[in-house]
Design an enzyme around this catalytic site. Structure first.
Site, PDB file in Angstrom:
ATOM      1  N   HIS A 422       0.855  -1.184   0.000  1.00  0.00           N
ATOM      2  CA  HIS A 422       0.000   0.000   0.000  1.00  0.00           C
ATOM      3  C   HIS A 422       0.891   1.235   0.000  1.00  0.00           C
ATOM      4  CE1 HIS A 422       1.265  -0.478   4.145  1.00  0.00           C
ATOM      5  NE2 HIS A 422       0.985   0.800   4.338  1.00  0.00           N
ATOM      6  N   ASP A 424       1.039   5.166   1.798  1.00  0.00           N
ATOM      7  CA  ASP A 424       0.494   5.650   3.065  1.00  0.00           C
ATOM      8  C   ASP A 424      -0.512   6.784   2.939  1.00  0.00           C
ATOM      9  OD1 ASP A 424       1.662   3.801   4.637  1.00  0.00           O
ATOM     10  OD2 ASP A 424       3.292   5.058   5.353  1.00  0.00           O
ATOM     11  N   ARG A 504       7.612  -9.101  16.059  1.00  0.00           N
ATOM     12  CA  ARG A 504       8.323  -7.994  15.436  1.00  0.00           C
ATOM     13  C   ARG A 504       7.829  -6.732  16.127  1.00  0.00           C
ATOM     14  NH1 ARG A 504       6.023  -4.486  11.819  1.00  0.00           N
ATOM     15  NH2 ARG A 504       7.274  -3.574  10.174  1.00  0.00           N
TER      16      ARG A 504
END
Ligand SMILES: *[C@@H]1O[C@H](CO)[C@@H](O)[C@H](O)[C@H]1NC(C)=O
Length: 568
Positions: A422, A424, A504
């Site tokens: 994508h 932002d 993560r």
């Protein structure tokens, strides 16, 4: 009377129809987008929405031709580009006439006509005429809006001429190239690159060759200018408003007292240069060139190992470990069912610290790390121009536990992404090679950053792609203290590989130049630490700026702030 109520009702329905169509079109292009799927389901359940609203709106003659023309152009297939773009221009101009014709309508309003006083007739006729003109002016937005979209492509007609002049030049037809350039100059008479081209064409064609703009475009520009003058005159002397749909409106047409507002739509050229970094010990590990793109950078040593460790402590706070709810509850990632997504906002960290649920020093460190990253990114990308926080939180996807047997947690070879590709601040449309700067994208974001806290997990790397969303151009591996920053637009589509083992942990940072959209953190940490007290001020309202972009590129818009949605 009832008629006008009906019209208002229809306008409401038209908006809903547009929203539904936009959602549907986006979903067709992005079937993996779970949030949009939810939105679509919501729309389906709304009364007044028929399945008809979900029709695929991609096909409209001029848009079909335009997109195919641009695709050929991008692929250096100029003969095809010329054919399709000419078709698109013809179709667009004819669609424009149709739209304008619909503005006439019967204007007499029964109520007012009955008791018309002498002199009032002219006034009402004049007002009506201005309404018709305004309506006609808006038609350019209608044809420049791709079916299913909400916002129009900027400079739709002029960009045809720009693309065509280049394509004609490439196929060796300098006469038509010059004609298109002359036509383009009717919109932007002082456009330096086009004047330069014109000079070049004149030389090639011989100085005494007659070069004139297309009649259809001359007519278009003259008529539009005349309408604008009348409308601006009326707005200046009789009041009312006019949202000029064009960027090319000459300055002298706009009355002085309306100029300030209009200047918001004027092109602002931003030149990219990098400034010195405000902190010592930070390394620029990779720049745009190394990362095969534009406005991308990787900094290392933004945090020390021990700072990462302290910050990771914040991520260990679990819901239930304290009475108050905070940040986000752990929940399934909106992007993939295989991962879990938890987060903590800066503000919540401060609140937790105040309750004694987390170490105050860790919460403060989070604020400091965010502010340090902001300064680094501001001084690197936009020296001298203030960047504000747009939305900050700790994000740390862990893979979704599908089985209670720990050995099966490893999910090597998973094909899903932790975060699909994508951009932002706009909605990527890989087929159209466009990125729509419109909701539900966070249109006001200008720069994005990711500050990594750890690397003891598998997968989870960041990658950038071309606008096709599949050609990977660069990869970045997370590690403690590494800050990746990039401009938030279509030049930086990116995604995150699946996390196949472990957690993560990273701090996602978004920045905006628009004070209006700056994060309004009522930060109580400011009371004890002056270095973060900036976050305390609620910024004054300021109009966002708009940038003019290349032909065929997206339109810059700043709609009202959207509901902040969880994001990685
Ligand atoms: C940039 O592209 C080159 C060549 O394709 C590749 O070797 C390199 O790894 C890329 N850079 C990054 C940061 O991925």
């Amino acid at each position: 009377g009832s008629r006008s109520t009906g019209v208002r009702g229809a306008a409401g329905l038209k908006k809903l129809d547009q929203a539904v169509s936009a959602a549907h079109t986006f979903f067709v292009a992005n079937p993996q987008h779970l949030q949009m799927r939810e939105d679509i389901e919501k729309y389906r359940r709304m009364s007044g929405v028929k399945s008809d609203n979900f029709r695929d709106l991609e096909a409209t003659p001029h848009w079909e031709a335009y997109e195919s023309g641009v695709q050929h152009y991008d692929a250096d297939q100029y003969p095809q580009a010329v054919a399709r773009l000419e078709e698109s221009l013809t179709e667009a101009l004819s669609a424009l006439e149709e739209c304008r014709a619909l503005c006439e309508g019967p204007w007499e309003d029964e109520d007012e006509e009955e008791e018309m006083q002498p002199g009032l007739y002219e006034a009402v006729a004049g007002t009506h005429y201005i309404q018709v003109l305004k309506c006609r002016q808006q038609c350019v937005l209608e044809i420049a809006t791709k079916p299913g979209r909400i916002s129009a492509t900027e400079d739709f007609i002029p960009s045809h001429l720009d693309l065509l002049q280049f394509a004609y030049d490439q196929v060796g037809n300098q006469a038509l190239a010059a004609e298109c350039a002359a036509s383009y100059l009717l919109f932007y008479p002082t456009d330096e690159p086009m004047l330069e081209k014109m000079k070049q064409y004149r030389t090639q064609l011989g100085e005494d060759t007659d070069v004139t703009a297309r009649e259809s475009i001359q007519h278009y520009v003259q008529r539009s200018l005349m309408e604008k003058k009348l409308i601006y005159y009326a707005v200046e002397h009789l009041g009312g408003t006019f949202n000029d749909p064009d960027l090319w409106t000459p300055d002298e047409v706009i009355p002085e007292n309306l100029k300030e507002k209009h200047s918001l739509l004027m092109p602002i050229c931003t030149c990219f240069s990098t400034g010195p970094l405000p902190f010592e010990g930070i390394a620029v590990t990779m720049d745009s060139r190394r990362m095969n793109g534009t406005q991308r950078v990787v900094f290392d040593r933004v945090l020390t190992e021990s700072e990462c460790k302290d910050l990771l402590r914040l991520t260990k706070v679990r819901p239930g470990s304290c009475r108050r709810s905070y940040g986000y509850r752990a929940r399934r990632s909106p992007h993939t069912p295989h991962e879990r997504f938890e987060g903590l906002t800066v503000l919540k960290a401060v609140q937790l610290a105040q309750n004694g649920d987390v170490d105050w020093r860790d919460a403060k460190l989070l604020l400091q790390a965010s502010e340090k990253s902001r300064k680094i990114i501001e001084s690197y990308f936009t020296p001298g121009k203030k960047l504000h926080f747009s939305f900050t939180h700790l994000v740390f996807p862990v893979f979704w536990r599908v089985s209670s047997v720990p050995a099966t947690w490893e999910q090597e070879g998973r094909m899903d992404l932790s975060h699909p590709v994508h951009a932002d601040n706009c909605l990527l449309d890989p087929e159209g090679q466009e990125c729509w700067r419109e909701p539900p994208a966070y249109v006001y974001r200008d720069y994005s950053g990711i500050l990594y806290l750890n690397d003891d997990f598998q997968g989870g790397g960041l990658f950038f792609t071309e606008m096709d969303t599949v050609t990977v151009t660069a990869e970045v591996h997370p590690k403690c203290g590494r800050l990746v920053a990039f401009s938030s637009g279509k030049e930086n589509p990116h995604g995150v590989w699946a996390v196949s083992r472990g957690r993560r942990c990273a701090i996602a940072l978004w920045y905006t130049h628009s004070q209006e959209h700056a994060e309004q953190v009522k930060n109580r940490a400011g009371e004890t630490d002056s270095s973060t007290s900036k976050l305390d001020r609620i910024p004054p309202k300021e109009w966002p700026t708009s940038r003019r972009q290349k032909p065929g590129s997206d339109r810059t818009q700043h709609p009202k702030e959207l509901r902040a949605r969880d994001e990685l």
